[in-house]
Design a protein around this motif. Structure first.
Motif: not given
Length: 739
Positions: A463-465, A489-492, A513-518, A537-540
């Motif tokens: 997890r990102p956090e 992917l939380h932003f998705i 946008d902030r979640i995606m940037s992080e 994986a393709e999105i990343l």
């Protein structure tokens, strides 16, 4: 200093001071020292303790007699004042018990034969038996007691105990030969040798047996032995290259994580050990060169490892209180049985000289305790211990932990919440996983993590956090491979939720946008980024992330009994309802989809399974809707329901509930979102529909179409074949082959 901080400071100082007092006091007692309270290294601690007691009494206006007396015994009062009862084990049986009849259950085919050799000390024997009766659950056992010529009331009492095997020696054989004699009468597959000066704690035997069930190479398991005053006696025994034994962790805090993971060890003291009867017989019992006692347990463990090529384990989940030295004392006296400790030491060294010659001359206890460790170590960090029966993310992590163990890694798990939640803590310990947790007034989780980082090769952070919290600490050791596990992917997920919501505020757009940037920033910084599906994986990759690999959910086909189509009924859904996409799916299914089904088919019932149902879900309960809440074993629902329906309208990553249904060959109806990332074919593996009307139609169609139902069921296993543990293991090996 605030009142709360001051109280915490006083509590910490009080605990650590009492611990040091207890530790020093009982070391001196065991050494036979006199005038203990006047010892130079103990006196300052006693004064400090009195000062802290004074602060407590003054600050909280407490009555010292009420708080510390506990009885009319002045000796006990002063021991309490000086903190000697600070770590005492709660629930210990009284030293002078009131004898009442004991009645054990008769077992025709016991799994374990508990063998207890006794010579006098009826009080301890009674307490030992009573503790077995109270604390031995989930294991069929028998008790065999050998009375080795006791001269107190042992014989008359034991003859009245129901359903035990009572053996009486006509001459004093000693501990070793008495145990060998008893083993011939044992009916159990396993033998447990237990001292009569012990009091076993809940699940002690079940947890020992669990080691054999989890590792087929297990030869012998020993308990964690704890002194009645709360200090550790032994967390497994160590033998140095000279053949000298030592109790690992003696006089330490038994709650430290260092002593609380399943570990291979040189030997375990015979006060509480478990092994297969077939192995004991193959070795012809305890070696009688050590009669009457001492070193027979150490020798047995060496024979298990170096003759039978099996493992000797210390099991920290099996707690046994040991009143050491009751029978033979703690110090060697000329002419006493304790003298055999010295005599047999040389016999042991002579017998095992060749093996001892292969031991490292490193004398550090820590190094010796870890000598059976595997070469590489992976650290997992997640929010909690994996609640594998409550949510798919935890199930995935739990299966990955097992895969890393199978790949010969040491595994350390750090739950961010610091909790040892059961049964999940015990499940990890029994897999041989080390769990980091805050230790009482000693070190916080970050201090502990800092200490183990030098031994870590891979840090796998979910997890990102959590990556934001721990990455900087992980990077202090540049040799660690940092793995960022996105989970999804939380932003998705948030983008999809907002689209479903309709009206979107600027604040919500900025939040996504902030979640995606992080998330993208972390994916660019980590050494390896784990996506759960090829799509993510393709999105990343498109957003510039480096070294992105896919490690999906892990799925294992169910091989038990299931009901055929015609004997099944009803629809089910499963999920954890902390996760809002599951709440949305249940509300849509119940409020909009099922009314279309019930219009013409009012007999079809819906079962909503899963932990933490929200108030709005609980209100759905009716004659046609059952809300179960958490269910420990969901097998019966998956094997008896006719259809699994998962109308997920938003979310990200793989959906564990879909894979779980396929594990049971239970036909699935879901949405594009639900089927995402699993390469599922509509009409072959599952049915896919995305509108209220389409899903309702497919429910009715599948519910009554036996041919279609059997077609989907027959292709369930092929749908999850690529997610089998062996395949995921190969993917993980490929990622870390250079480590």
């Amino acid at each position: 200093m605030s009142s709360k901080k001051f109280t915490k400071w006083v509590d910490k100082k009080n605990y650590t001071t009492c611990f040091k007092i207890i530790q020093k006091y009982y070391i001196y007692v065991d050494e036979g020292q006199s005038n203990i309270f006047l010892k130079k290294d103990l006196l300052p601690l006693l004064i400090k303790r009195l000062f802290l007691v004074f602060i407590n009494l003054f600050r909280f206006n407490q009555n010292p007699y009420k708080k510390y007396l506990g009885s009319n015994n002045p000796s006990q009062f002063f021991k309490r004042i000086f903190g000697l009862y600070k770590l005492e084990i709660s629930g210990l049986m009284p030293e002078n018990p009131i004898f009442t009849p004991l009645q054990f259950k008769e077992e025709a085919s016991p799994v374990v034969s508990i063998i207890i050799a006794v010579h006098n000390h009826l009080n301890h024997t009674y307490n030992c038996l009573k503790s077995i009766l109270a604390n031995t659950q989930n294991v069929g056992y028998e008790i065999i007691i050998v009375n080795d010529c006791s001269s107190d009331g042992t014989a008359s009492f034991l003859k009245e105990v129901s359903h035990i095997k009572y053996l009486e020696n006509t001459e004093n054989l000693g501990f070793l030969k008495s145990c060998n004699k008893a083993s011939a009468f044992a009916k159990g597959k396993y033998l447990c040798f237990l001292n009569n000066d012990t009091q076993v704690q809940p699940d002690w035997l079940y947890q020992m047996l669990a080691v054999f069930n989890n590792d087929k190479e297990t030869g012998l398991v020993g308990s964690k032995l704890i002194y009645p005053y709360g200090l550790l006696q032994e967390a497994g025994g160590l033998i140095d290259h000279l053949g000298n034994p030592a109790n690992f962790g003696k006089y330490q805090n038994p709650d430290l994580w260092t002593f609380n993971y399943l570990r291979q060890t040189d030997y375990c003291s015979g006060a509480s050990i478990l092994l297969a009867k077939a192995d004991f017989d193959l070795l012809m019992g305890f070696d009688e060169r050590y009669a009457p006692a001492y070193y027979e347990d150490t020798d047995l463990c060496m024979a298990i490892r170096y003759q039978l090529n099996k493992k000797v384990y210390y099991q920290p989940l099996s707690h046994v209180i040991h009143f050491e030295g009751i029978s033979s004392g703690k110090t060697v006296k000329r002419g006493s049985i304790k003298e055999y400790q010295q005599i047999n030491a040389q016999k042991f060294k002579d017998k095992w000289a060749d093996v001892l010659g292969t031991f490292s001359p490193e004398l550090s206890h820590e190094a010796a305790a870890g000598k059976f460790n595997r070469s590489n170590t992976v650290l997992f960090i997640d929010v909690t211990l994996p609640t594998y029966d409550k949510d798919s993310g935890s199930r995935r992590i739990f299966e990955l932990l097992k895969i890393f163990r199978s790949l010969n890694f040491n595994v350390v798990f750090l739950p961010h919440d610091g909790l040892r939640t059961e049964p999940y803590f015990s499940a990890l310990i029994n897999l041989g996983i080390r769990v980091l947790y805050p230790e009482h007034f000693d070190k916080d989780i970050f201090q502990q993590l800092g200490e183990v980082l030098r031994k870590i090769n891979i840090a796998w952070i979910s997890r990102p956090e959590l990556n934001q919290i721990y990455a900087s600490l992980i990077k202090t050791n540049p040799s660690i491979t940092w793995v960022y596990d996105t989970v999804d992917l939380h932003f998705i997920r948030e983008e999809r939720r907002l689209k479903l919501q309709g009206s979107i505020t600027q604040t919500e757009i900025e939040s996504v946008d902030r979640i995606m940037s992080e998330e993208i920033a972390l994916a660019k910084q980590a050494d390896v980024t784990i996506a759960i599906t090829e799509t993510e994986a393709e999105i990343l990759n498109d957003k510039g992330a480096r070294n992105v690999r896919v490690i999906p959910n892990v799925h294992i086909p169910y091989v038990g009994n299931t009901f055929p189509y015609k004997e099944r009924s009803g629809i089910c859904f499963i999920g954890g309802y902390y996760h809002t996409p599951n709440v949305d799916a249940v509300m849509w299914l119940t409020k909009e989809i099922m009314p279309l089904v019930w219009r013409d088919h009012p007999h079809i019932k819906l079962t909503i399974i899963g932990s933490h149902p929200t108030p709005e879900i609980l209100k759905l309960e009716s004659a046609l809707v059952k809300v179960t809440g958490y269910v420990e074993d969901v097998t019966s629902y998956f094997t008896s329901s006719r259809i699994f329906v998962a109308p997920l309208r938003y979310g990200a990553g793989m959906k564990g509930k879909i894979g779980q249904s396929l594990e049971f060959s239970l036909p699935v109806i879901t949405t594009d979102i639900g089927a995402e990332g699993m390469n599922l074919r509509h009409g072959h593996h599952v049915l896919i529909a995305n509108t209220t009307e389409e899903i309702a139609y497919q429910i009715i169609n599948l519910y009554y179409n036996e041919t279609l139902w059997k077609h989907l069921a027959s292709h369930s296993f092929s749908a999850i074949e690529k997610y089998a543990p062996d395949n995921i293991s190969r993917q993980i090996t490929q990622i870390f082959k250079s480590i």
